[in-house]
Design a protein around this motif. Structure first.
Motif, PDB file in Angstrom:
ATOM      1  N   GLY A  46       5.999  12.984   4.399  1.00  0.00           N
ATOM      2  CA  GLY A  46       6.805  11.895   4.952  1.00  0.00           C
ATOM      3  C   GLY A  46       6.327  10.526   4.512  1.00  0.00           C
ATOM      4  O   GLY A  46       5.976  10.318   3.357  1.00  0.00           O
ATOM      5  N   SER A  47       6.284   9.624   5.462  1.00  0.00           N
ATOM      6  CA  SER A  47       5.881   8.243   5.203  1.00  0.00           C
ATOM      7  C   SER A  47       4.567   7.989   5.946  1.00  0.00           C
ATOM      8  O   SER A  47       4.573   7.593   7.107  1.00  0.00           O
ATOM      9  N   PRO A  48       3.437   8.210   5.279  1.00  0.00           N
ATOM     10  CA  PRO A  48       2.139   8.111   5.945  1.00  0.00           C
ATOM     11  C   PRO A  48       1.756   6.705   6.414  1.00  0.00           C
ATOM     12  O   PRO A  48       0.868   6.546   7.238  1.00  0.00           O
ATOM     13  N   PRO A  94       9.179   5.897  -1.517  1.00  0.00           N
ATOM     14  CA  PRO A  94      10.392   5.079  -1.543  1.00  0.00           C
ATOM     15  C   PRO A  94      10.775   4.450  -0.203  1.00  0.00           C
ATOM     16  O   PRO A  94      11.392   3.390  -0.179  1.00  0.00           O
ATOM     17  N   ASP A  95      10.400   5.066   0.913  1.00  0.00           N
ATOM     18  CA  ASP A  95      10.727   4.492   2.213  1.00  0.00           C
ATOM     19  C   ASP A  95       9.802   3.335   2.584  1.00  0.00           C
ATOM     20  O   ASP A  95      10.127   2.535   3.457  1.00  0.00           O
ATOM     21  N   ASP A 154       0.829  -1.210   0.000  1.00  0.00           N
ATOM     22  CA  ASP A 154       0.000   0.000   0.000  1.00  0.00           C
ATOM     23  C   ASP A 154       0.862   1.258   0.000  1.00  0.00           C
ATOM     24  O   ASP A 154       0.608   2.201   0.750  1.00  0.00           O
ATOM     25  N   CYS A 155       1.907   1.255  -0.852  1.00  0.00           N
ATOM     26  CA  CYS A 155       2.856   2.377  -0.862  1.00  0.00           C
ATOM     27  C   CYS A 155       2.754   3.242  -2.121  1.00  0.00           C
ATOM     28  O   CYS A 155       3.634   4.046  -2.388  1.00  0.00           O
ATOM     29  N   GLU A 215      10.624  13.365  -3.807  1.00  0.00           N
ATOM     30  CA  GLU A 215      10.329  14.733  -3.380  1.00  0.00           C
ATOM     31  C   GLU A 215       8.838  14.961  -3.145  1.00  0.00           C
ATOM     32  O   GLU A 215       8.453  15.849  -2.371  1.00  0.00           O
ATOM     33  N   PHE A 216       7.988  14.191  -3.797  1.00  0.00           N
ATOM     34  CA  PHE A 216       6.545  14.310  -3.591  1.00  0.00           C
ATOM     35  C   PHE A 216       6.186  14.110  -2.111  1.00  0.00           C
ATOM     36  O   PHE A 216       5.233  14.690  -1.609  1.00  0.00           O
TER      37      PHE A 216
END
Length: 106
Positions: A80-82, A37-38, A24-25, A74-75
């Motif tokens: 961050g990483s929701p 990406p994270d 779900d990324c 950059e988006f």
């Protein structure tokens, strides 16, 4: 390394990749989808289902789309990483400036 969504996705946003992603990324902007990406685990499930072949492993990104690794990364600079696109829904900030500046894609 991670997967990257590139120019062919702009103004298409089919979302088959979203449905296939077990992590779900893949998040939705206004005109394009983006891989966080994270959060991406490099499983590759998204790549074969993309109807416009817009998804590439970062090391395999064609030269003409090289800037899209940064566009995807950059988006997420402000959000961050929701931790999951489905619970968040479309990103209210729109798209990366490079994508926003593009003319409508046919």
């Amino acid at each position: 390394m991670t997967y990257v969504i590139a120019l062919p996705c702009v103004d298409v946003t089919d979302k088959a990749c979203v449905e296939e992603c077990p992590i779900d990324c893949i998040y939705a902007g206004d005109r394009m989808l983006y891989v966080q990406p994270d959060e991406c685990t490099d499983c590759g499930a998204c790549e074969p289902v993309c109807p416009v072949e817009a998804i590439y492993y970062e090391d395999d990104l064609p030269a003409e789309y090289a800037g899209y690794a940064a566009v995807n990364s950059e988006f997420f600079a402000t959000i961050g990483s929701p931790g999951g696109a489905s619970r968040l829904g479309p990103i209210s900030t729109g798209d990366h400036p490079r994508v926003s500046a593009l003319p409508a894609q046919a």
